[in-house]
Motif scaffolding. Sequence first.
Motif, short mmCIF file in Angstrom:
data_model
loop_
_atom_site.label_atom_id
_atom_site.label_comp_id
_atom_site.label_asym_id
_atom_site.label_seq_id
_atom_site.Cartn_x
_atom_site.Cartn_y
_atom_site.Cartn_z
N SER A 94 110.46 65.47 43.97
CA SER A 94 109.40 64.70 43.63
C SER A 94 108.39 64.41 44.78
O SER A 94 107.03 64.22 44.89
CB SER A 94 109.39 63.55 42.71
OG SER A 94 110.50 62.78 43.57
N SER A 95 108.91 64.42 46.11
CA SER A 95 108.39 63.83 47.24
C SER A 95 107.61 64.94 47.93
O SER A 95 108.34 66.08 48.20
CB SER A 95 109.40 63.47 48.12
OG SER A 95 108.59 62.97 49.64
N PRO A 96 106.51 64.65 48.17
CA PRO A 96 105.62 65.91 48.91
C PRO A 96 106.11 65.86 50.31
O PRO A 96 105.61 66.89 50.90
CB PRO A 96 104.24 65.32 48.73
CG PRO A 96 104.12 63.75 48.54
CD PRO A 96 105.41 63.38 47.79
N ARG A 97 106.86 65.00 50.91
CA ARG A 97 107.22 65.29 52.34
C ARG A 97 108.27 66.12 52.51
O ARG A 97 108.76 66.56 53.51
CB ARG A 97 107.67 63.68 52.79
CG ARG A 97 106.75 62.47 52.84
CD ARG A 97 107.26 61.42 53.46
NE ARG A 97 108.24 60.67 52.67
CZ ARG A 97 109.52 60.81 53.14
NH1 ARG A 97 109.85 61.40 54.46
NH2 ARG A 97 110.76 60.41 52.65
N ILE A 98 108.97 66.42 51.54
CA ILE A 98 109.96 67.62 51.42
C ILE A 98 109.62 69.02 51.23
O ILE A 98 108.98 69.34 50.06
CB ILE A 98 111.05 67.20 50.28
CG1 ILE A 98 111.64 65.82 50.96
CG2 ILE A 98 112.37 67.91 50.30
CD1 ILE A 98 112.55 65.15 49.96
N GLN A 99 110.10 69.72 51.92
CA GLN A 99 109.84 71.39 51.88
C GLN A 99 111.18 71.98 51.94
O GLN A 99 111.89 71.66 52.79
CB GLN A 99 108.95 71.76 52.94
CG GLN A 99 108.59 73.30 52.61
CD GLN A 99 107.45 73.95 53.74
OE1 GLN A 99 106.73 73.11 54.35
NE2 GLN A 99 107.37 75.11 53.96
N VAL A 100 111.57 73.07 50.94
CA VAL A 100 112.77 73.69 50.52
C VAL A 100 112.25 75.20 50.98
O VAL A 100 111.66 75.75 50.34
CB VAL A 100 113.02 73.56 49.50
CG1 VAL A 100 114.69 74.17 49.11
CG2 VAL A 100 113.22 71.79 48.93
N THR A 101 113.50 75.73 51.54
CA THR A 101 113.59 77.06 51.85
C THR A 101 114.59 77.67 51.29
O THR A 101 115.68 77.32 51.88
CB THR A 101 113.21 77.57 53.44
OG1 THR A 101 112.13 76.78 53.70
CG2 THR A 101 113.24 78.96 53.57
N ARG A 102 114.80 78.49 50.61
CA ARG A 102 116.02 79.29 49.96
C ARG A 102 116.10 80.76 50.57
O ARG A 102 115.20 81.34 50.39
CB ARG A 102 115.90 79.03 48.41
CG ARG A 102 115.71 77.85 47.80
CD ARG A 102 115.81 77.59 46.62
NE ARG A 102 115.47 76.43 45.73
CZ ARG A 102 114.38 75.79 45.63
NH1 ARG A 102 113.41 76.20 46.18
NH2 ARG A 102 114.35 74.56 45.08
N SER A 103 117.50 81.03 50.64
CA SER A 103 117.61 82.32 51.05
C SER A 103 119.15 82.63 50.49
O SER A 103 119.82 81.65 50.05
CB SER A 103 117.54 82.71 52.56
OG SER A 103 118.45 81.72 53.19
#
Length: 554
Positions: A507-516
Amino acid sequence: PSVTSSEELTEGQRSTLKCSTPYVCPGGDIVLHWEGYDPRLSEVSSQVQLDTSRVGHWETLTSSFSWKDHSKKLLCEVSVGSKRASTEVVLRVRHTPKDTRVSLSPSSGNIGVGDTVTLSCEVGSSHPPVSGYHWYKDGVAVASQRVLALQGVRREDHGQYHCEAQNALGTGVSPPVILRVFSAEISASPAAEVREGTATTLSCDVPGREGHLEELTYTWYKNSAWLKEGPAHTFLFPAVAASDAGYYSCQVTNSQGSDTSQAISLSVTYPPRIPTLTLFQETQGGRLVIICCTVDSHPPATLAIDHDGTVLATSGTQVALSQRLGVTASRNSLRLEIRDAGPQDSGKYSCSASNVHGNARATKVLVTRTAGLLIQPSAEVTEGTAVTLTCVGTGDVAEKPLYTWYRNGRRLQESSFPTLEFPSVRGDDAGAFQCQVRSRNGSDTSEAVLLRVFYPPRQPVLRSFLQSQGGRLGIIQCSVESDPESNLTLRRGDQVITCTLGCPQGSSPRIQVTRSYNSLKVEIRDVVVEDEGIYVCQAGSSQGSASTTMDFKA
């Protein structure tokens, strides 16, 4: 006055009618005369007798009568001053049937195949009455009744009709009438089956086309698709091609309507094109060589496959020349299977195709692989399974060949045994394996075969990094080794931060996730004290699960 004449007159013969009165007055004004005759064809004579033996006045009419005078009335009149008396004679002229004609019904519109048509023989006059009728089509007798009824008209009924009516005196012949059957029919010249390159003409005709008084329009179709339209009743192929083959039909139109022909099949024959020759070798589990030959031709071609000049298979027979060979033939196709293929099966393979118009040939070179790799119990196994790799199809064991094993292109070992064994295979053992066989006759290397080992996730690796320049940025990355791929979940305490599969975005806009693949990277912008804590990375798959923890400090 009294009149004497024959009861029956005959057309064309001279006949005499006499009109008389017993009254004669010398020098008086008694007048006796005929009325209603044709003075151009008639003679009138007068005779008066006045003596002791007889007294009388006669007017004699001599004439030639035609059939048109039949039932005509003649009048003999005697007058004295204003007083008149007359006698009427009705002519009965014997004649053959006259004004014979054909009446056609329906009299308008197109007459098509299957319609009903009535032709009636009409006679204007006949005395004595008509005793018989005869019908003729194109000069050939077809019927003997007054009305000719054609039920279900055919194209063959088109033609010129006339009728004859007979009585005791002779025959009356009608003028001819043309029965036009409006039926389209298509034909091919020189034939419906022609050789490629032949000048070919399709003709669309309705019976009596040349005699039609109005212009006809022709519409051409191929395989039900419109081709062209115009006044030409022919469709010309100066040099017919194989692509011109198909079903052709035409539609003929006039002011009354149209009719469409049945389709005709135009078949174009041609020699075989260059055959398509396919070679395939299957070494996994049995050294099978498949040789397929297909060709385009019409009529169908006779196919033959040969090896360095020796015929191995023909489409004329499906009997194999040896137990190692299997032959399957169909229209313009021939398939040859060679089981237990070895070096002796290498060489030049040719496919020849021939029909009555010519022949063609294609050639390819086959280099057989004598080495093949077999994985048992399967090429996909679970970690801990006993796995054996066998180099198969390696020729005579008495030659004591050497076997060299490779994984992912790197040499593993060399021995005189054709097997490579893993008593308890591990994930690290997975890869693309090949075996090389060397003997006095040379060497051969198998195709690469993939061994896949399923194993549970290893201990995940959890790293963190804090960057202060340009703003505080925290990076947490979790990676793991497993097959199949694991689902990675990152938690802080009881809170799920993110995962690779099946969980909602943070929910936090400060967090960005990258999946591989087997990796999860989380970037936290503007890190605050609340972001600190114990982070847990859990990896799970169908083979098992593992986790690791890390204390992240801001």
